[in-house]
Scaffold this motif. Structure first.
Motif, mmCIF file in Angstrom:
data_model
loop_
_atom_site.group_PDB
_atom_site.id
_atom_site.type_symbol
_atom_site.label_atom_id
_atom_site.label_comp_id
_atom_site.label_asym_id
_atom_site.label_seq_id
_atom_site.Cartn_x
_atom_site.Cartn_y
_atom_site.Cartn_z
ATOM 1 N N GLY A 49 0.803 -1.222 0.000
ATOM 2 C CA GLY A 49 0.000 0.000 0.000
ATOM 3 C C GLY A 49 0.832 1.267 0.000
ATOM 4 O O GLY A 49 0.357 2.327 -0.425
ATOM 5 N N ALA A 50 2.079 1.178 0.475
ATOM 6 C CA ALA A 50 2.963 2.351 0.499
ATOM 7 C C ALA A 50 3.590 2.630 -0.855
ATOM 8 O O ALA A 50 4.288 3.639 -1.016
ATOM 9 N N LEU A 51 3.358 1.766 -1.830
ATOM 10 C CA LEU A 51 3.995 1.882 -3.141
ATOM 11 C C LEU A 51 3.714 3.241 -3.787
ATOM 12 O O LEU A 51 4.623 3.917 -4.276
ATOM 13 N N GLY A 52 2.453 3.644 -3.827
ATOM 14 C CA GLY A 52 2.088 4.904 -4.461
ATOM 15 C C GLY A 52 2.716 6.106 -3.770
ATOM 16 O O GLY A 52 3.142 7.064 -4.430
ATOM 17 N N LEU A 53 2.788 6.058 -2.444
ATOM 18 C CA LEU A 53 3.397 7.147 -1.678
ATOM 19 C C LEU A 53 4.864 7.300 -2.052
ATOM 20 O O LEU A 53 5.329 8.413 -2.359
ATOM 21 N N PHE A 54 5.612 6.204 -2.042
ATOM 22 C CA PHE A 54 7.035 6.273 -2.389
ATOM 23 C C PHE A 54 7.232 6.763 -3.829
ATOM 24 O O PHE A 54 8.144 7.542 -4.111
ATOM 25 N N THR A 86 12.959 12.199 -10.419
ATOM 26 C CA THR A 86 13.136 10.985 -11.208
ATOM 27 C C THR A 86 11.970 10.807 -12.171
ATOM 28 O O THR A 86 10.956 11.523 -12.080
ATOM 29 N N ASP A 87 12.118 9.856 -13.100
ATOM 30 C CA ASP A 87 11.015 9.555 -14.007
ATOM 31 C C ASP A 87 10.689 8.066 -13.919
ATOM 32 O O ASP A 87 11.348 7.311 -13.201
ATOM 33 N N MET A 88 9.663 7.642 -14.666
ATOM 34 C CA MET A 88 9.174 6.274 -14.545
ATOM 35 C C MET A 88 10.222 5.226 -14.888
ATOM 36 O O MET A 88 10.454 4.294 -14.104
ATOM 37 N N PRO A 89 10.936 5.299 -16.054
ATOM 38 C CA PRO A 89 11.913 4.248 -16.361
ATOM 39 C C PRO A 89 13.027 4.135 -15.324
ATOM 40 O O PRO A 89 13.399 3.033 -14.919
ATOM 41 N N THR A 90 13.552 5.279 -14.889
ATOM 42 C CA THR A 90 14.635 5.251 -13.909
ATOM 43 C C THR A 90 14.150 4.703 -12.577
ATOM 44 O O THR A 90 14.817 3.873 -11.942
ATOM 45 N N LEU A 91 12.977 5.151 -12.143
ATOM 46 C CA LEU A 91 12.432 4.709 -10.864
ATOM 47 C C LEU A 91 12.211 3.198 -10.850
ATOM 48 O O LEU A 91 12.590 2.506 -9.898
ATOM 49 N N LEU A 92 11.614 2.664 -11.909
ATOM 50 C CA LEU A 92 11.324 1.237 -11.931
ATOM 51 C C LEU A 92 12.576 0.401 -12.176
ATOM 52 O O LEU A 92 12.660 -0.737 -11.708
ATOM 53 N N PHE A 93 13.552 0.948 -12.890
ATOM 54 C CA PHE A 93 14.842 0.265 -13.005
ATOM 55 C C PHE A 93 15.476 0.106 -11.626
ATOM 56 O O PHE A 93 15.933 -0.982 -11.247
ATOM 57 N N LEU A 94 15.507 1.191 -10.866
ATOM 58 C CA LEU A 94 16.087 1.140 -9.529
ATOM 59 C C LEU A 94 15.292 0.210 -8.619
ATOM 60 O O LEU A 94 15.870 -0.588 -7.864
ATOM 61 N N ARG A 95 13.973 0.290 -8.701
ATOM 62 C CA ARG A 95 13.129 -0.537 -7.829
ATOM 63 C C ARG A 95 13.358 -2.027 -8.076
ATOM 64 O O ARG A 95 13.658 -2.783 -7.145
ATOM 65 N N PHE A 96 13.193 -2.446 -9.319
ATOM 66 C CA PHE A 96 13.233 -3.875 -9.612
ATOM 67 C C PHE A 96 14.650 -4.442 -9.541
ATOM 68 O O PHE A 96 14.842 -5.590 -9.118
ATOM 69 N N GLY A 100 14.371 11.775 -2.032
ATOM 70 C CA GLY A 100 13.998 11.027 -3.214
ATOM 71 C C GLY A 100 14.658 9.656 -3.247
ATOM 72 O O GLY A 100 14.027 8.649 -3.595
ATOM 73 N N TRP A 101 15.940 9.601 -2.870
ATOM 74 C CA TRP A 101 16.636 8.322 -2.807
ATOM 75 C C TRP A 101 16.061 7.435 -1.712
ATOM 76 O O TRP A 101 15.973 6.203 -1.863
ATOM 77 N N ALA A 102 15.673 8.046 -0.587
ATOM 78 C CA ALA A 102 15.041 7.273 0.487
ATOM 79 C C ALA A 102 13.732 6.651 -0.003
ATOM 80 O O ALA A 102 13.401 5.513 0.345
ATOM 81 N N ALA A 103 12.984 7.403 -0.831
ATOM 82 C CA ALA A 103 11.739 6.873 -1.379
ATOM 83 C C ALA A 103 12.015 5.693 -2.311
ATOM 84 O O ALA A 103 11.268 4.709 -2.314
ATOM 85 N N VAL A 104 13.103 5.776 -3.099
ATOM 86 C CA VAL A 104 13.472 4.659 -3.985
ATOM 87 C C VAL A 104 13.805 3.421 -3.164
ATOM 88 O O VAL A 104 13.362 2.299 -3.479
ATOM 89 N N VAL A 105 14.589 3.597 -2.107
ATOM 90 C CA VAL A 105 14.951 2.468 -1.249
ATOM 91 C C VAL A 105 13.707 1.882 -0.589
ATOM 92 O O VAL A 105 13.549 0.655 -0.512
#
Length: 296
Positions: A19-24, A33-43, A208-213
């Protein structure tokens, strides 16, 4: 008794983590950041952590067609669904997008019927009707919800339903941990290629980096591991019921930290969608269609 209680707590933690996914995501977007970079870092980060867990537990890597099937789930299935979902978050509130995603259980049921694989009981048809009515109410463009965001939210539910049906056939033989490792890593590679084409846009602030982590570790690694651990202890029905905490938590966190609000009509629509999920989970299993019974 302790095992059952632990199972409920684990699934509740999983729902809250997802549920915290959208918040981060919204916090990371705000940091540049943008969508490709964010999801690259996430996955990629999540996949590497899960790979370490699998090696530590002595897990076996899938091979051959099974491996390529899992790669396709990540590089095509998760890549497509994740792209649509995270773009939707840029055009609608995190709570609304999470509620729309929870159309997928009803969509799975409808697809199974359309393919002639199941007949639905009256209870399950009621759940499908509730989900569709809830969506009609939720689709209420306001100042915080653009029609594009709502449309993409519904599309993400459709894609995720197809992903669930595909993964049920492909991921089962691999085991949950192996599948949960290969799929994110494959998705990370796909998003990495897209990131290189567009050019990376890394977060510009520590927050922003904390949100990615947080997105990678809490809303992916912790969420997935606690989900499967809880599922093993309390079974699929109870797990499905408790998983409705995910959109509820998304709405609560978005209201607290992002100041997002749903209209009364959207709130009612979201409630109907959640009720539909509960009815589907508590209903009797769909009766398999016997040969020659399609269309009966």
């Amino acid at each position: 008794m302790r095992t059952r209680t632990a199972g409920f707590l684990l699934v509740a933690l999983s729902g809250a983590s997802f549920g915290a996914l959208g918040l981060f995501a919204r916090l990371a977007y705000a940091a540049g950041t943008d969508m490709p970079t964010l999801l690259f870092l996430r996955f990629t980060l999540a996949g590497l952590v899960l790979a370490v867990v699998m090696v530590a537990k002595g897990g076996t890597w899938p091979r051959g067609r099974l491996l390529w099937g899992l790669v396709a789930l990540g590089a095509v299935g998760y890549f497509t669904e994740g792209s649509v979902y995270f773009i939707a978050l840029q055009h609608a509130s995190a709570g609304l997008v999470a509620l729309l995603l929870y159309l997928f259980p009803a969509l799975v049921a409808l697809i199974q019927v359309a393919l002639g694989r199941e007949h639905l009981s009256r209870r399950r048809w009621l759940a499908v009707a509730l989900a569709l009515c809830g969506t009609a109410l939720t689709v209420d463009p306001g100042p915080d919800a653009k029609p594009l965001g709502i449309g993409l939210g519904v599309l993400s539910a459709v894609i995720y339903a197809l992903y669930v049906l595909s993964s049920a056939r492909i991921a089962g033989p691999a085991g949950p941990l192996a599948a949960s490792t290969v799929v994110p890593l494959s998705a990370g590679v796909a998003f990495g290629a897209l990131m290189l084409v567009k050019g990376p846009a890394f977060p510009q602030t520590p927050g922003g980096w904390a949100a990615v982590v947080g997105l990678a570790l809490l809303s992916t690694v912790v969420a997935m591991l606690t989900f499967f651990a809880g599922l093993k202890r309390i079974g699929p029905v109870n797990t499905s019921l408790l998983s409705t905490l995910e959109p509820v938590m998304a709405v609560v966190l978005s209201a607290i930290f992002l100041g997002e609000r749903l209209s009364l009509r959207q709130g009612l629509g979201g409630l109907l969608i959640l009720v539909a999920v509960v009815v589907l989970a508590r209903g009797d299993p769909g009766r398999p269609v016997e040969p020659g019974a399609a269309g009966a």
